[in-house]
Design a protein around this motif. Structure first.
Motif, short mmCIF file in Angstrom:
data_model
loop_
_atom_site.label_atom_id
_atom_site.label_comp_id
_atom_site.label_asym_id
_atom_site.label_seq_id
_atom_site.Cartn_x
_atom_site.Cartn_y
_atom_site.Cartn_z
N LEU A 77 0.57 -1.18 -0.62
CA LEU A 77 0.09 0.26 0.06
C LEU A 77 0.95 1.02 -0.61
O LEU A 77 0.84 2.12 -1.16
N THR A 127 -3.95 -0.66 -5.89
CA THR A 127 -4.03 -0.25 -4.77
C THR A 127 -5.24 -0.21 -4.01
O THR A 127 -5.77 -1.74 -3.47
N TYR A 177 -7.00 -3.30 -1.70
CA TYR A 177 -7.65 -3.67 -0.59
C TYR A 177 -8.86 -4.43 -0.58
O TYR A 177 -9.17 -5.80 0.07
#
Length: 306
Positions: free
Chosen positions: A147, A169, A173
């Protein structure tokens, strides 16, 4: 013998298909070095280091695929009886083939991460390298580091880098079941694109499918189907235009109109894709959603030591 020497040197040559990863004696020696806590040094020939650095950007799956395929029971030996003897010793040890293969792969994976750290530190202004490295870190389980690196790419002025940064990203997640954060990044990735953008069609198509995956897991079935449909339509149109209907010169011609990413229809493509979601079976939905989920199988396999 290895314990008394206290140090072992492992040379990966050629870097993209190391011979020793296919030799049972070599893998057995690496295993024994790890078991006896001897120092294990891994090197790539100096003449091939630049090729390794280039491959991280151009084909990061190459070496990872080699690592994921390590199975000591499938390794070769010049003398068949040597292989039989080594495999018998391993099979009778705690954990057997699984444990030996996993130990070797874990150490090689750690080395690969060390190489990535060096490359990133040597190229402080290369945002794309950071994003690629973030993707690899995520697949290796280093989520926080992934991240951090991916977020650095979002500062780039290059639209392609910015797009990939938000996409990566979002996938990080999503892999953590944090679908709200994933969707925020997918939305941000799409907003950085102009109304018509040529050259990143496949990336954008997969981005829509990733968005559909996150929406599906939030039970937003209608929007998910819309995202899947748009993503598949973009990729299919790109394939039809560039890989089926014309040669490279045709693809680069001035008459080749760009794809409007925000006004794509699914007409002319697989009819199951354009069915309203309430008429689409769950099997069909899973088949469609799967199109966006299987691009990093080799990295996932690095943890699958069966």
């Amino acid at each position: 013998m290895i314990k008394s020497i206290g140090s072992t040197l492992l040379i990966l040559s050629p870097w993209n298909d190391p011979v020793l990863l296919r030799r049972v004696w070599c893998l057995f020696e690496v295993y024994n070095a790890l078991e006896t806590s001897a120092e294990l040094h891994i090197q790539v020939p100096r003449s091939e280091r630049q090729a390794l650095a280039d491959a991280v950007v151009l084909d990061s799956d190459c070496l990872i695929q080699k690592l994921s395929n390590i199975r000591i029971e499938k390794a070769e030996a010049t003398i068949a009886s040597d292989k039989d003897l080594i495999l018998k010793v391993i099979q009778n040890s705690e954990g057997g083939y699984y444990r030996v293969s996993k130990q070797v792969k874990d150490r090689l994976r750690a080395w690969y991460m060390e190489q990535l750290d060096e490359l990133v530190s040597e190229s402080p202004d290369n945002h794309y390298l950071r994003v690629i490295t973030a993707e690899i870190c995520s697949s290796f389980g280093s989520v926080d580091k992934a991240l951090e690196l991916a977020s650095q790419g979002q500062a780039s002025l290059d639209i392609a880098v910015k797009l990939k940064s938000h996409s990566v990203t979002g996938r990080i997640y999503a892999a953590q079941n944090k679908f709200d954060q994933a969707l925020e990044n997918y939305k941000e990735a799409l907003t950085v694109l102009s109304q018509e953008f040529k050259g990143l069609e496949c990336d954008i198509g997969f981005l829509y499918m990733d968005q559909g995956f996150a929406q599906y897991h939030k039970f937003e079935i209608g929007p998910a189907m819309d995202s899947f449909s748009k993503g598949i339509a973009i990729v299919m149109r790109f394939i039809e235009r560039n890989l089926v209907s014309g040669c490279e010169d045709d693809c680069n011609s001035e008459n080749d109109s760009p794809i409007d990413m925000h006004n794509v229809t699914t007409a002319g493509h697989n009819s199951s894709i354009i069915l309203p979601y309430d008429r689409c079976t769950m099997d069909e939905f899973n088949r469609i959603s799967g199109a966006g989920l299987h691009r990093n199988d080799s990295r996932c396999n690095l943890f699958d030591d069966r």
